[in-house]
Enzyme design. Structure first.
Site, PDB file in Angstrom:
ATOM      1  N   GLU A   1      -9.469   7.718   3.861  1.00  0.00           N
ATOM      2  CA  GLU A   1      -9.003   8.065   5.114  1.00  0.00           C
ATOM      3  C   GLU A   1      -9.738   9.065   5.277  1.00  0.00           C
ATOM      4  OE1 GLU A   1      -5.643   7.763   7.003  1.00  0.00           O
ATOM      5  OE2 GLU A   1      -5.675   8.242   9.006  1.00  0.00           O
TER       6      GLU A   1
ATOM      7  N   LYS B   1       1.168  -1.067  -0.052  1.00  0.00           N
ATOM      8  CA  LYS B   1      -0.325   0.368   0.108  1.00  0.00           C
ATOM      9  C   LYS B   1       0.915   1.163  -0.078  1.00  0.00           C
ATOM     10  CE  LYS B   1      -2.180   1.910   3.520  1.00  0.00           C
ATOM     11  NZ  LYS B   1      -2.010   2.640   4.328  1.00  0.00           N
TER      12      LYS B   1
HETATM   13  O1  KIV Z   1      -0.708   2.458   8.616  1.00  0.00           O
HETATM   14  C1  KIV Z   1      -1.945   2.651   8.620  1.00  0.00           C
HETATM   15  O2  KIV Z   1      -2.417   1.857   9.901  1.00  0.00           O
HETATM   16  C2  KIV Z   1      -2.765   2.569   7.665  1.00  0.00           C
HETATM   17  C3  KIV Z   1      -4.356   2.333   7.828  1.00  0.00           C
HETATM   18  C4  KIV Z   1      -4.644   3.361   8.805  1.00  0.00           C
HETATM   19  C5  KIV Z   1      -5.515   2.783   6.687  1.00  0.00           C
HETATM   20  O3  KIV Z   1      -2.637   3.351   6.965  1.00  0.00           O
END
Ligand code: KIV
Length: 286
Positions: free
Chosen positions: A190, A121
Site C-alpha cells: 500500500e 490479513k
Molecule cells: O482495510 C482495508 O480496506 C485494507 C485495504 C485498503 C488493503 O487494508
C-alpha cells in the site's frame, strides 16, 4: 458455504491465486462489509473480497481504523461470507488483535475463520513475521500488508506514501521478503512508489496486491465505496471512480423524499388491495 451461495461456482483458493501469479493473470480484490454488496461483488467475478478494517472509516465514520474490534470484523465477515460462493474471503485483523501476543493472533484469527473467512490479513513486516510463522504452522493462511500501514497512522505521521528514500525502500522490500519466508501466501503493498512495488513483485514468488502502488503488482485492491464514488470528499490520486455513486444515490433519496411528501409514492401498484392474493405476491422487504 452459505444457503445463499451458488454451489456451481468454483471457489477461489490460495492455490488459484498462486497459479494466477505464475500465469501472469492479474488478481482482483475489493473490500466488502455486508451481504448485499458481497452478493453483487461475487457475481462480478472478483477474485478476493477483503472484509477490511477500513470499515472503521467507511462504515463507522471514524477518522482512522484504530477503533475497529475483532468482534466487528467477525460480524461483517459472517455477513460477507454468507453471500459469497466464488471469491476468497479475507478477514482483516484489526489494531491490537495480533500485535501484543502470538496467542492473541491465533485466537483472534480463529474468530475470523469461524465467522466464514478463508484467510486473514495483518499489517507489519519483519517484526511480525514470527507471529505469521506461528499462525501458518497452526493452519491459518495469512496475507501480509506492508508499505503504508493504516494501523500505524500516528507513527507514520498520517496516511503518507512510504518508501521514498533508499533506506525505507530497502526496509519495505525486506519486510515483504520476511513475510514470504514466514509463510504468508500474499502481500498487500500500500502507498509506495510504482517502481518499488514492481521490484518487490519480481523478488517475491507469492502474489502482491497493490493499492496506490502502481501497475506492476500481481493484483489490485480498492475500497469498494471509493470505486463507486460514494464519498465525494475523498478522491485520492490512487482511486479510480467507476461510478458517480454519491450523485446517483443522493438523487434517488431526494426523489423518494419528494414523492412521499407529494403523494406520488406509494402509487396503486405499490399497494395491497382486496383480491391481490394473501400477500399480493410481494414481501415487505427484498
Ligand atoms: O482495510 C482495508 O480496506 C485494507 C485495504 C485498503 C488493503 O487494508
Amino acid at each position: 458455504m452459505s444457503a445463499h451461495a451458488d454451489p456451481n461456482k468454483k471457489q477461489v483458493t490460495l492455490r488459484t491465486l498462486q497459479q494466477m501469479k505464475r500465469a501472469g493473470q492479474k488478481i482482483t480484490m475489493l473490500t466488502a462489509y455486508d451481504a448485499t454488496f458481497a452478493r453483487l461483488l461475487d457475481a462480478s467475478g472478483v477474485d478476493v473480497l477483503l472484509v477490511g478494517d477500513s470499515l472503521g472509516m467507511v462504515v463507522k465514520g471514524e477518522q482512522n481504523t484504530l477503533g475497529v474490534t475483532i468482534e466487528e470484523v467477525a460480524y461483517h465477515t459472517a455477513a460477507v461470507a454468507r453471500a459469497t460462493s466464488h471469491a476468497h474471503v479475507v478477514g482483516d485483523m484489526p489494531f491490537m488483535s495480533y500485535q501484543a501476543k502470538v496467542e492473541d493472533a491465533l485466537k483472534n484469527a480463529a474468530l475470523l475463520l469461524r465467522a466464514g473467512a478463508s484467510s486473514v490479513k495483518l499489517e507489519g513486516g519483519a517484526s511480525i513475521a514470527p507471529t505469521v510463522a506461528r499462525m501458518v504452522e497452526a493452519g491459518i493462511p495469512v496475507m501480509g500488508h506492508v508499505g503504508l500501514m493504516p494501523q500505524s497512522v500516528h507513527a507514520m505521521g498520517g496516511f503518507v506514501v512510504q518508501g521514498k528514500d533508499p533506506a525505507s525502500r530497502q526496509r519495505i522490500l525486506e519486510d515483504a521478503l520476511a513475510l514470504q519466508r514466514a509463510g504468508a501466501y500474499a502481500v498487500v503493498l500500500e502507498g509506495i512508489p510504482a517502481d518499488l512495488a514492481a521490484e518487490i513483485t519480481a523478488a517475491l514468488s507469492i502474489p502482491t496486491i497493490g493499492i496506490g502502488a502502481g501497475a506492476g503488482c500481481d493484483g489490485q485492491v480498492l475500497v469498494v465505496y471509493d470505486l463507486l464514488g460514494l464519498n465525494p470528499a475523498f478522491q485520492p490520486k490512487f482511486v479510480k471512480k467507476y461510478l458517480d455513486g454519491a450523485s446517483l444515490v443522493l438523487d434517488a433519496f431526494t426523489r423518494y423524499v419528494a414523492e412521499v411528501r407529494g403523494g406520488a409514492f406509494p402509487a396503486a401498484e405499490h399497494s395491497f388491495g382486496v383480491g391481490s392474493g394473501r400477500d399480493g405476491g410481494a414481501k415487505a422487504t427484498t
